[in-house]
Design an enzyme around this catalytic site. Structure first.
Site, PDB file in Angstrom:
ATOM      1  N   THR A  87       5.987  -0.985  -6.399  1.00 48.17           N
ATOM      2  CA  THR A  87       6.855   0.145  -6.754  1.00 48.17           C
ATOM      3  C   THR A  87       7.501   0.746  -5.522  1.00 48.17           C
ATOM      4  OG1 THR A  87       5.621   0.756  -8.758  1.00 48.17           O
ATOM      5  CG2 THR A  87       7.156   2.376  -7.920  1.00 48.17           C
ATOM      6  N   TRP A 129      -2.338  -4.838  -9.197  1.00 45.21           N
ATOM      7  CA  TRP A 129      -0.946  -4.954  -9.647  1.00 45.21           C
ATOM      8  C   TRP A 129      -0.437  -6.373  -9.385  1.00 45.21           C
ATOM      9  CZ3 TRP A 129      -2.738  -0.244  -9.772  1.00 45.21           C
ATOM     10  CH2 TRP A 129      -2.045   0.789 -10.390  1.00 45.21           C
ATOM     11  N   ASN A 175      -2.150  -4.712 -13.991  1.00 45.31           N
ATOM     12  CA  ASN A 175      -1.370  -3.553 -14.393  1.00 45.31           C
ATOM     13  C   ASN A 175      -0.102  -3.905 -15.172  1.00 45.31           C
ATOM     14  OD1 ASN A 175      -0.809  -0.551 -14.069  1.00 45.31           O
ATOM     15  ND2 ASN A 175       1.074  -1.455 -13.272  1.00 45.31           N
ATOM     16  N   GLU A 176      -0.021  -3.380 -16.400  1.00 48.09           N
ATOM     17  CA  GLU A 176       1.180  -3.451 -17.241  1.00 48.09           C
ATOM     18  C   GLU A 176       1.694  -4.869 -17.468  1.00 48.09           C
ATOM     19  OE1 GLU A 176       3.842  -0.699 -15.365  1.00 48.09           O
ATOM     20  OE2 GLU A 176       2.813   1.061 -16.147  1.00 48.09           O
ATOM     21  N   GLU A 251      -2.565   5.738 -17.069  1.00 51.18           N
ATOM     22  CA  GLU A 251      -1.458   6.090 -16.172  1.00 51.18           C
ATOM     23  C   GLU A 251      -0.466   6.910 -16.969  1.00 51.18           C
ATOM     24  OE1 GLU A 251       0.334   3.017 -13.699  1.00 51.18           O
ATOM     25  OE2 GLU A 251       2.258   4.077 -13.803  1.00 51.18           O
ATOM     26  N   ARG A 373       8.907   9.571 -19.069  1.00 50.07           N
ATOM     27  CA  ARG A 373       8.826   8.670 -20.214  1.00 50.07           C
ATOM     28  C   ARG A 373       7.596   9.039 -21.021  1.00 50.07           C
ATOM     29  NH1 ARG A 373       6.747   5.642 -15.934  1.00 50.07           N
ATOM     30  NH2 ARG A 373       8.791   5.102 -15.155  1.00 50.07           N
TER      31      ARG A 373
END
Length: 660
Positions: A87, A129, A175-176, A251, A373
């Site tokens: 990120t 991640w 992650n995600e 998160e 969001r």
């Protein structure tokens, strides 16, 4: 408080009638509370914090972790570095290759220890991640060889304990990204075999979809302790509730740390449980401690992005956190009597089952509490009078402590975490006049405190004249101050074969593309300095280590990093091991501004100097002009940077920048 109540009385004149809410434990308790946390990583979000001088660094840490002082966080979640962009930068892996391990890279070990030093009971969570390329065996997929990936994660857990005496409480998957049921089961089995039966698995740090799979697969269900979801909008799904597992917003927030961010955070801390029965909420990110012009600049519970000045800002989300964290602990229980207020807002009540009671009330309005969001459906909040009737174990209480915050968007004069006079309980009830955008904590706990330190130094920009020769015998951290890696990993390096002027250097050490999370560049790059820099001179000694195909660059006016690093433009001055040079307008090398012969090769130190002024750039090699007056129309400003042509070893020394 008098002024607040007077204003309220005017706005509520003849328009408010008391609504009644019961706080009662006689029908049993709700879910166990697991705590409020912050997330360092995903990625490199605490990068600049480590470079603060004392006492400022310790003061920032106190605001985050010290009990009964500031945010007083119950949990710290960190990225398990994977050598890739996640990120706002890359975080180094503890295993760049399968043959080595180093448990002193990066800063997450240090941060976990600092958190534990302040709060020995803080819960620690690790989540990858990205992964080094060797974990995926070149596939960009960590699940093809689940045993390798599980062993890699276990090694991190082992290193945390062996080298830092840190006990990890929970571990995540990827992650995600898409979860893999086989991997989760293998990870559970590997943890158990290694003696880590007490470490819980959180899955899958994305959406709720794993819940339905858990209902169908008892082995998967047994392997997962916590269903962790990201940005749920305070809502859960039926399947998740049916699993009867712990539900976390693992998160959330990800919002600029101004008063709207504070409103978002205050609202979801309550409503994640009221609407979604989630018993933990973790903020991305813990602290905005990275260059502001990277992705999501200024998102965090507070800001500390100027280690060169010592300046930091204790933002309002810190105090929204304190309303819950200073008056509850993991292991407390929510009451079943929680809910939404009639005229907007929400309330939760928690108990330690030993007689203590904490009620947190928020009345955040829609426009003042929008998180980044997901989109927030419209709702209305208006001034109201609320009477709370205490029953069951709490019927005997006669007075309660009061902590109050008001986010005042009209006057801009907030009241943040103010201790008010205790409230008297008459016949088991008390009444509050609630205005909009307020938070109240009503509690039996009397240890709350609004911690404070003297004002930090004034804000000032990155120094216009800065240099680093990377000469440090025992560096406290593996990365040089202020350099923020955006692809690849740049570490202090001791040249055992060079006892001369380059005995100490900065080395790029990632030699194969990682299993990425974001869109890393094909080149490696570390940025430094002030994004507003326009005219500057930057120089550095460089050593290409790869024959024929190797290359390095020095750059100015670099305009992008983070998840957009592949699109970075600027003035990039390259030299290659094949004896040529190039000047490009982009990191990918597609827009060539100049090129020619340089006579450069691997294994030789060269001094590169890049000067950019107005629309013109000039490059020098070992003090002699190699190219001059190349026209540069854009970008107009950006960071300085250095890096390599590919994932390859290369060294840098005697870096210097002088901006006008």
């Amino acid at each position: 408080m008098l002024t607040h109540n007077l204003l309220f009385a005017v706005s509520c004149f003849l328009g408010c009638s008391a609504e009644f809410y019961v706080i009662d434990d006689r029908g049993g308790l709700g879910r166990e509370f697991d705590g409020i946390g912050g997330l360092s990583g995903g990625g490199a979000t605490s990068r600049l914090l480590v470079n603060y001088e004392e006492p400022y660094r310790s003061r920032v840490l106190d605001y985050l972790f010290k009990p009964n002082f500031g945010a007083s966080l119950h949990m710290l979640k960190v990225e398990i570095g994977g050598d890739a962009q996640t990120t706002d930068g890359t975080e180094p892996s503890h295993m760049h290759s399968k043959d080595e391990g180093n448990f002193f890279r990066g800063y997450e070990w240090w941060l976990m220890k600092e958190a534990k030093k302040r709060n020995p009971n803080i819960k620690l969570i690790g989540l990858p991640w990205a992964f080094p390329g060797w974990v995926g065996e070149g596939t960009q997929w960590p699940y093809f060889f689940p045993n390798i990936t599980a062993d890699y994660v276990i090694t991190w857990i082992y290193g945390a304990k062996q080298h830092h005496n840190l006990d990890i409480d929970y571990i995540g998957i990827w992650n995600e990204k898409k979860y893999d049921s086989v991997y989760i089961k293998v990870l559970r089995d590997t943890l158990d075999r290694a003696g880590y039966t007490n470490i819980g698995i959180i899955a899958a740090d994305g959406d709720w979809s794993i819940a339905a799979a858990m209902l169908e697969d008892s082995y998967l269900n047994d392997a997962v302790e916590v269903i962790g979801v990201h940005y749920p909008g305070t809502k859960t799904v039926k399947e998740a509730l049916l699993t009867e597992k712990k539900l976390w917003s693992s998160e959330d927030y990800s919002t600029f740390d101004d008063d709207i961010g504070a409103g978002c955070w205050a609202r979801i801390l309550n409503q994640n449980y009221v609407n979604g029965r989630m018993t933990s909420t973790i903020s991305w990110n813990l602290i905005a401690s990275y260059y502001e012009n990277l992705s999501f600049g200024g998102d965090g519970l507070m800001t500390a992005d100027e280690p060169w000045s010592g300046h930091y800002v204790v933002e309002s989300p810190i105090w929204m956190t304190a309303h819950t964290t200073q008056f509850t602990q993991p292991g407390w229980f929510y009451l079943q009597t929680v809910g939404n207020l009639t005229h907007g807002g929400s309330y939760v009540a928690l108990t330690d089952r030993k007689g203590n009671l904490t009620i947190v009330i928020e009345t955040m309005t829609h426009n003042h509490s929008q998180c980044i969001r997901p989109p927030l459906p419209h709702f209305d909040v208006s001034p109201q009078i609320a009477t709370f009737q205490l029953k069951g174990s709490f019927a005997h209480l006669t007075d309660l402590q009061v902590w109050y915050s008001k986010l005042d968007f009209e006057t801009k004069k907030d009241t943040l975490f103010q201790r008010s006079s205790p409230i008297k309980v008459y016949n088991g009830s008390f009444t509050l006049k609630l205005d909009v955008d307020e938070v109240y904590t009503i509690t039996t706990v009397n240890t709350g405190q609004k911690g404070a330190y003297p004002e930090p130094p004034k804000s000032r920009p990155f120094p216009k004249n800065y240099s680093d020769d990377f000469t440090i015998e025992n560096p406290p951290f593996s990365e040089a101050p202020y350099f923020a890696d955006q692809t690849g990993v740049f570490e202090y390096f001791r040249n055992s074969t060079d006892n001369g002027s380059h005995a100490f250097s900065l080395r790029q050490v990632v030699t194969e593309r990682p299993v990425t999370w974001a869109r890393d560049a094909d080149q490696t790059i570390s940025i430094i300095g002030d994004y507003s820099w326009t005219d500057l001179s930057v120089s550095c000694d460089v050593l290409i280590e790869t024959p024929v195909t190797g290359g390095v660059f020095l750059a100015a006016r670099v305009d992008q990093g983070g998840e957009s690093v592949r699109e970075a433009k600027g003035v990039f001055y390259w030299i290659y091991a094949n004896g040529t040079y190039k000047v490009t307008n982009d990191i990918g090398g597609q827009r060539v501004l100049a090129e020619g012969l340089s006579g450069t090769r691997e294994g030789v130190w060269y001094t590169l100097t890049l000067r950019v002024k107005g629309y013109f750039a000039t490059g020098m090699l070992n003090g002699y002009p190699l190219w001059k007056n190349t026209v540069v129309l854009e970008p107009k400003n950006g960071w300085a940077a250095l890096g390599t042509l590919s994932f390859e070893y290369a060294q840098f020394d005697n870096f210097e920048v002088n901006a006008e």
